[in-house]
Design a protein around this motif. Structure first.
Motif, PDB file in Angstrom:
ATOM      1  N   GLU A   1       0.821  -1.212   0.000  1.00  9.71           N
ATOM      2  CA  GLU A   1       0.000   0.000   0.000  1.00  9.71           C
ATOM      3  C   GLU A   1       0.857   1.266   0.000  1.00  9.71           C
ATOM      4  OE1 GLU A   1      -3.083   2.247   2.940  1.00  9.71           O
ATOM      5  OE2 GLU A   1      -3.150   0.059   2.930  1.00  9.71           O
ATOM      6  N   PHE A   2       2.022   1.203   0.611  1.00  6.00           N
ATOM      7  CA  PHE A   2       2.906   2.368   0.692  1.00  6.00           C
ATOM      8  C   PHE A   2       3.130   2.990  -0.682  1.00  6.00           C
ATOM      9  CE2 PHE A   2       6.893   4.661   0.834  1.00  6.00           C
ATOM     10  CZ  PHE A   2       6.891   5.274   2.085  1.00  6.00           C
TER      11      PHE A   2
ATOM     12  N   ILE B   1      12.056   0.901   4.462  1.00 15.07           N
ATOM     13  CA  ILE B   1      10.690   0.463   4.197  1.00 15.07           C
ATOM     14  C   ILE B   1      10.725  -1.054   4.159  1.00 15.07           C
ATOM     15  CG2 ILE B   1       8.744   0.523   2.600  1.00 15.07           C
ATOM     16  CD1 ILE B   1       9.959   3.220   1.563  1.00 15.07           C
TER      17      ILE B   1
ATOM     18  N   VAL C   1       6.603  -4.283  13.159  1.00 10.44           N
ATOM     19  CA  VAL C   1       6.487  -3.583  11.897  1.00 10.44           C
ATOM     20  C   VAL C   1       6.610  -4.610  10.779  1.00 10.44           C
ATOM     21  CG1 VAL C   1       7.510  -1.790  10.450  1.00 10.44           C
ATOM     22  CG2 VAL C   1       7.487  -1.518  12.926  1.00 10.44           C
TER      23      VAL C   1
ATOM     24  N   GLU D   1       5.295  -0.975   5.972  1.00  9.01           N
ATOM     25  CA  GLU D   1       5.573  -0.019   7.037  1.00  9.01           C
ATOM     26  C   GLU D   1       7.055   0.342   6.981  1.00  9.01           C
ATOM     27  OE1 GLU D   1       2.803  -0.797  10.695  1.00  9.01           O
ATOM     28  OE2 GLU D   1       3.705  -2.706  10.072  1.00  9.01           O
TER      29      GLU D   1
ATOM     30  N   GLU E   1      12.630   6.138  10.903  1.00  6.96           N
ATOM     31  CA  GLU E   1      12.219   7.470  10.470  1.00  6.96           C
ATOM     32  C   GLU E   1      12.716   8.582  11.388  1.00  6.96           C
ATOM     33  OE1 GLU E   1       8.882   5.956  13.071  1.00  6.96           O
ATOM     34  OE2 GLU E   1      10.164   5.101  11.517  1.00  6.96           O
TER      35      GLU E   1
ATOM     36  N   LYS F   1       3.669   9.947   2.733  1.00  4.95           N
ATOM     37  CA  LYS F   1       3.551   8.582   3.258  1.00  4.95           C
ATOM     38  C   LYS F   1       4.201   8.465   4.636  1.00  4.95           C
ATOM     39  CE  LYS F   1       1.307   6.270   0.155  1.00  4.95           C
ATOM     40  NZ  LYS F   1       0.084   5.534   0.495  1.00  4.95           N
ATOM     41  N   ILE F   2       5.332   9.113   4.820  1.00  2.70           N
ATOM     42  CA  ILE F   2       6.015   9.085   6.122  1.00  2.70           C
ATOM     43  C   ILE F   2       5.151   9.777   7.173  1.00  2.70           C
ATOM     44  CG2 ILE F   2       8.022   9.910   7.419  1.00  2.70           C
ATOM     45  CD1 ILE F   2       9.626   9.558   4.740  1.00  2.70           C
TER      46      ILE F   2
ATOM     47  N   GLY G   1       2.149   7.593   8.008  1.00  4.11           N
ATOM     48  CA  GLY G   1       2.564   6.445   8.816  1.00  4.11           C
ATOM     49  C   GLY G   1       2.873   6.826  10.251  1.00  4.11           C
TER      50      GLY G   1
ATOM     51  N   THR H   1      -0.386   7.497  12.098  1.00  5.90           N
ATOM     52  CA  THR H   1      -1.035   6.236  12.481  1.00  5.90           C
ATOM     53  C   THR H   1      -0.375   5.654  13.719  1.00  5.90           C
ATOM     54  OG1 THR H   1      -1.665   5.804  10.191  1.00  5.90           O
ATOM     55  CG2 THR H   1      -1.593   3.901  11.678  1.00  5.90           C
ATOM     56  N   ARG H   2       0.959   5.693  13.779  1.00  2.68           N
ATOM     57  CA  ARG H   2       1.668   5.176  14.950  1.00  2.68           C
ATOM     58  C   ARG H   2       1.331   5.971  16.204  1.00  2.68           C
ATOM     59  NH1 ARG H   2       7.487   3.844  12.647  1.00  2.68           N
ATOM     60  NH2 ARG H   2       6.870   2.058  11.433  1.00  2.68           N
TER      61      ARG H   2
END
Length: 152
Positions: free
Chosen positions: A20-21, A61, A81, A85, A89, A132-133, A136, A139-140
């Motif tokens: 999905e990324f 990634i 992870v 994911e 980062e 995207k980063i 992500g 979400t975390r």
């Protein structure tokens, strides 16, 4: 961690097309990213992608496999992870040492991008990567907030 140099571009496409990324990237953008700005690494089960306090500012990634994330003790896992994911980062963004360790739970493949490579990416690809980063990380943060709320 072992750099993979003999993975065909077609095989790399097959791998990232499942994640999905990369959904918002065109095929041409995926090709630019794979050919010019990234490297693949194999991390064997029970080996580390990185350890806490290491100075390694690459963004990883996860293309396949799974990693356990922990701070001091492997017995206190902060999370896991998996494919699609990313890890590293914090060090990537802040150019600082890692605040956690990432240990492979099974043989895993990572796509690594350096901050220097990120700055050389065409603007469209770089902006999509940043988006995207950010998504992500958001979400975390949400997951961690829920965990804290449920366990305090």
């Amino acid at each position: 961690m072992k750099r993979l140099t003999n993975v065909s571009l077609l095989k790399q496409f097959e791998i990232i097309n499942r994640l999905e990324f990369f959904n918002e990237f065109t095929l041409a953008e995926r090709q630019v990213l794979l050919e010019s700005f990234s490297h693949l690494y194999l991390v064997h089960q029970s080996h580390y992608a990185f350890k806490r306090f290491e100075l390694d500012n690459r963004l990883f990634i996860v293309l396949s496999g799974e990693f356990s994330i922990f701070k001091k003790s492997q017995l206190l896992e902060l999370g896991r992870v998996g494919p699609g994911e990313f890890i590293g980062e914090g060090a990537f963004i802040c150019n600082q040492e890692h605040s956690t360790s990432a240990k492979a739970l099974k043989d895993s493949i990572l796509l690594a991008i350096t901050p220097e490579a990120m700055t050389r990416l065409p603007n469209v690809i770089r902006e999509k990567m940043k988006d995207k980063i950010i998504a992500g990380m958001s979400t975390r943060i949400s997951s961690l907030s829920n965990y804290i709320e449920d366990n305090i």
